[in-house]
Scaffold this motif. Structure first.
Motif, PDB file in Angstrom:
ATOM      1  N   VAL A 176      55.371 -12.369  -1.639  1.00 14.01           N
ATOM      2  CA  VAL A 176      56.370 -13.424  -1.553  1.00 14.01           C
ATOM      3  C   VAL A 176      55.774 -14.749  -2.008  1.00 14.01           C
ATOM      4  N   PHE A 177      54.524 -15.003  -1.625  1.00 17.51           N
ATOM      5  CA  PHE A 177      53.854 -16.256  -1.986  1.00 17.51           C
ATOM      6  C   PHE A 177      52.665 -15.948  -2.890  1.00 17.51           C
ATOM      7  N   SER A 178      52.427 -16.828  -3.818  1.00 20.98           N
ATOM      8  CA  SER A 178      51.364 -16.604  -4.806  1.00 20.98           C
ATOM      9  C   SER A 178      50.008 -17.065  -4.300  1.00 20.98           C
ATOM     10  N   THR A 179      49.977 -17.960  -3.323  1.00 18.22           N
ATOM     11  CA  THR A 179      48.707 -18.464  -2.795  1.00 18.22           C
ATOM     12  C   THR A 179      48.731 -18.442  -1.272  1.00 18.22           C
ATOM     13  N   LYS A 180      47.526 -18.491  -0.695  1.00 17.60           N
ATOM     14  CA  LYS A 180      47.421 -18.530   0.761  1.00 17.60           C
ATOM     15  C   LYS A 180      47.971 -19.829   1.317  1.00 17.60           C
ATOM     16  N   GLU A 181      47.744 -20.899   0.586  1.00 11.20           N
ATOM     17  CA  GLU A 181      48.209 -22.207   1.056  1.00 11.20           C
ATOM     18  C   GLU A 181      49.735 -22.233   1.159  1.00 11.20           C
ATOM     19  N   ALA A 182      50.404 -21.638   0.174  1.00 10.56           N
ATOM     20  CA  ALA A 182      51.865 -21.596   0.216  1.00 10.56           C
ATOM     21  C   ALA A 182      52.359 -20.753   1.389  1.00 10.56           C
ATOM     22  N   MET A 183      51.651 -19.673   1.686  1.00 16.17           N
ATOM     23  CA  MET A 183      52.029 -18.838   2.814  1.00 16.17           C
ATOM     24  C   MET A 183      51.849 -19.586   4.134  1.00 16.17           C
ATOM     25  N   LYS A 184      50.723 -20.261   4.300  1.00 12.50           N
ATOM     26  CA  LYS A 184      50.481 -21.006   5.526  1.00 12.50           C
ATOM     27  C   LYS A 184      51.518 -22.103   5.723  1.00 12.50           C
ATOM     28  N   GLU A 185      51.891 -22.773   4.643  1.00 12.03           N
ATOM     29  CA  GLU A 185      52.903 -23.822   4.740  1.00 12.03           C
ATOM     30  C   GLU A 185      54.259 -23.251   5.120  1.00 12.03           C
ATOM     31  N   ALA A 186      54.580 -22.064   4.584  1.00 11.84           N
ATOM     32  CA  ALA A 186      55.868 -21.445   4.900  1.00 11.84           C
ATOM     33  C   ALA A 186      55.923 -20.967   6.343  1.00 11.84           C
ATOM     34  N   LEU A 187      54.787 -20.504   6.864  1.00  7.63           N
ATOM     35  CA  LEU A 187      54.766 -20.013   8.243  1.00  7.63           C
ATOM     36  C   LEU A 187      55.008 -21.130   9.247  1.00  7.63           C
ATOM     37  N   THR A 188      54.642 -22.321   8.893  1.00  7.64           N
ATOM     38  CA  THR A 188      54.888 -23.468   9.771  1.00  7.64           C
ATOM     39  C   THR A 188      56.249 -24.109   9.513  1.00  7.64           C
ATOM     40  N   LYS A 207      51.160 -13.985  12.642  1.00  3.98           N
ATOM     41  CA  LYS A 207      50.720 -14.932  13.668  1.00  3.98           C
ATOM     42  C   LYS A 207      49.952 -14.220  14.784  1.00  3.98           C
ATOM     43  N   SER A 208      50.371 -13.013  15.141  1.00  2.00           N
ATOM     44  CA  SER A 208      49.645 -12.261  16.165  1.00  2.00           C
ATOM     45  C   SER A 208      48.254 -11.899  15.693  1.00  2.00           C
ATOM     46  N   THR A 209      48.140 -11.515  14.410  1.00  2.00           N
ATOM     47  CA  THR A 209      46.824 -11.158  13.864  1.00  2.00           C
ATOM     48  C   THR A 209      45.907 -12.363  13.795  1.00  2.00           C
ATOM     49  N   VAL A 210      46.431 -13.491  13.333  1.00  2.00           N
ATOM     50  CA  VAL A 210      45.620 -14.711  13.249  1.00  2.00           C
ATOM     51  C   VAL A 210      45.157 -15.145  14.633  1.00  2.00           C
ATOM     52  N   MET A 211      46.042 -15.047  15.615  1.00  2.00           N
ATOM     53  CA  MET A 211      45.676 -15.402  16.977  1.00  2.00           C
ATOM     54  C   MET A 211      44.529 -14.542  17.495  1.00  2.00           C
ATOM     55  N   ARG A 212      44.567 -13.249  17.208  1.00  2.00           N
ATOM     56  CA  ARG A 212      43.506 -12.341  17.672  1.00  2.00           C
ATOM     57  C   ARG A 212      42.198 -12.555  16.917  1.00  2.00           C
ATOM     58  N   LEU A 213      42.291 -12.888  15.634  1.00  2.00           N
ATOM     59  CA  LEU A 213      41.075 -13.129  14.859  1.00  2.00           C
ATOM     60  C   LEU A 213      40.364 -14.401  15.302  1.00  2.00           C
ATOM     61  N   ASN A 214      41.108 -15.358  15.776  1.00  2.00           N
ATOM     62  CA  ASN A 214      40.518 -16.623  16.223  1.00  2.00           C
ATOM     63  C   ASN A 214      40.221 -16.640  17.727  1.00  2.00           C
ATOM     64  N   MET A 215      40.385 -15.522  18.385  1.00  2.00           N
ATOM     65  CA  MET A 215      40.178 -15.447  19.826  1.00  2.00           C
ATOM     66  C   MET A 215      38.687 -15.414  20.142  1.00  2.00           C
ATOM     67  N   ASP A 216      38.277 -16.117  21.186  1.00  2.00           N
ATOM     68  CA  ASP A 216      36.876 -16.080  21.620  1.00  2.00           C
ATOM     69  C   ASP A 216      36.519 -14.686  22.119  1.00  2.00           C
ATOM     70  N   TRP A 217      35.224 -14.361  22.051  1.00  2.00           N
ATOM     71  CA  TRP A 217      34.742 -13.031  22.420  1.00  2.00           C
ATOM     72  C   TRP A 217      35.063 -12.700  23.870  1.00  2.00           C
ATOM     73  N   ASP A 218      34.796 -13.646  24.781  1.00  2.00           N
ATOM     74  CA  ASP A 218      35.022 -13.361  26.196  1.00  2.00           C
ATOM     75  C   ASP A 218      36.507 -13.190  26.501  1.00  2.00           C
ATOM     76  N   VAL A 219      37.341 -13.953  25.814  1.00  2.00           N
ATOM     77  CA  VAL A 219      38.785 -13.832  26.025  1.00  2.00           C
ATOM     78  C   VAL A 219      39.272 -12.472  25.528  1.00  2.00           C
ATOM     79  N   ALA A 220      38.770 -12.040  24.356  1.00  2.00           N
ATOM     80  CA  ALA A 220      39.181 -10.750  23.798  1.00  2.00           C
ATOM     81  C   ALA A 220      38.773  -9.596  24.708  1.00  2.00           C
TER      82      ALA A 220
END
Length: 249
Positions: A176-188, A207-220
């Motif tokens: 749908v989007f040609s670049t990551k930046e365009a995708m991030k802007e569309a998600l917001t 958004k669920s995947t990004v949240m899990r990837l940025n989760m701290d080790w102890d929280v995960a």
């Protein structure tokens, strides 16, 4: 007069597996906790005799069922179009439980359930053979579950177009989007709610995947322990019941 001769077989009647009609167990609607404990020990002894191919196939099937439940949750909960609380309620109560129900009713392998069954078995047996059987089950069922969920994600969710491809560096599917930046802007922005929330399922998964990837080790780790605890509790409660409807609700 007609003489009718009835041939009575001298062989004993075949005893079906499970609870026998008319027995004391069949008169009760649920098992006791000690009975469930023994059932899990017996289940571990049975699972320990599975061949490698059977164990992997049942684990693949379990991952497939759970992946289908998660995809169903994203399709319904992600497109609910209400508040975050409503989305999470539908996401958690609609699809994923269906995957767990299919696993329980079909006898597929789930690594979380094997954690429960084989841990009880190891504590009960206390032998090197039980530890080896548990390790074998944990490794194969985890890998099989992973392959099953990847099959759902790649073949059903992505290749079939059920979930739109927001951005991909692969040329197999049009993004749908040609670049990551365009995708991030569309998600917001309003892309997730455009066209009556047509793309909300992809937004929910991204958004669920990004949240899990940025989760701290102890929280995960803490959330993983809590999730497995709840799944094991659900399996125990389901095993208490004798009726299929009671196992679901």
């Amino acid at each position: 007069r007609t003489l009718v001769i009835l041939h009575l077989s001298t062989q004993p009647p075949v005893k079906m597996s499970g609870i026998q009609p008319g027995s004391i167990m069949s008169l009760r609607r649920q098992f006791t906790n000690p009975e469930v404990l023994q059932q899990f020990i017996d289940a571990a002894n049975k699972k320990a005799k599975y061949g490698w191919a059977k164990l992997f196939f049942l684990s693949l099937l379990g991952g497939f069922f759970l992946g289908m439940g998660s995809l169903m949750s994203a399709q319904v909960g992600g497109r609910w179009g209400g508040t975050t609380g409503q989305n999470n309620f539908v996401f958690g109560g609609f699809g994923i439980p269906f995957g767990l129900i299919m696993i329980v009713f079909t006898g597929a392998e789930l690594v979380t359930g094997n954690f429960l069954v084989f841990t009880i078995h190891v504590i009960h047996e206390r032998t090197p053979a039980s530890v080896i059987a548990a390790a074998r089950s944990f490794i194969v069922s985890w890998y099989g579950n992973f392959c099953g969920t990847m099959l759902v994600a790649s073949a059903i969710a992505w290749q079939s177009g059920v979930v739109p491809t927001a951005y991909s560096e692969l040329s197999e599917k049009t993004s749908v989007f040609s670049t990551k930046e365009a995708m991030k802007e569309a998600l917001t922005g309003s892309w997730c709610s455009d066209k009556n929330y047509a793309n909300a399922n992809a937004c929910f998964l991204i958004k669920s995947t990004v949240m899990r990837l940025n989760m701290d080790w102890d929280v995960a780790v803490t959330r993983g322990v809590g999730c497995n605890f709840l799944v094991c509790t659900a399996l125990w409660l389901a095993q208490l019941s004798q009726e299929q409807g009671s196992k679901i609700f």
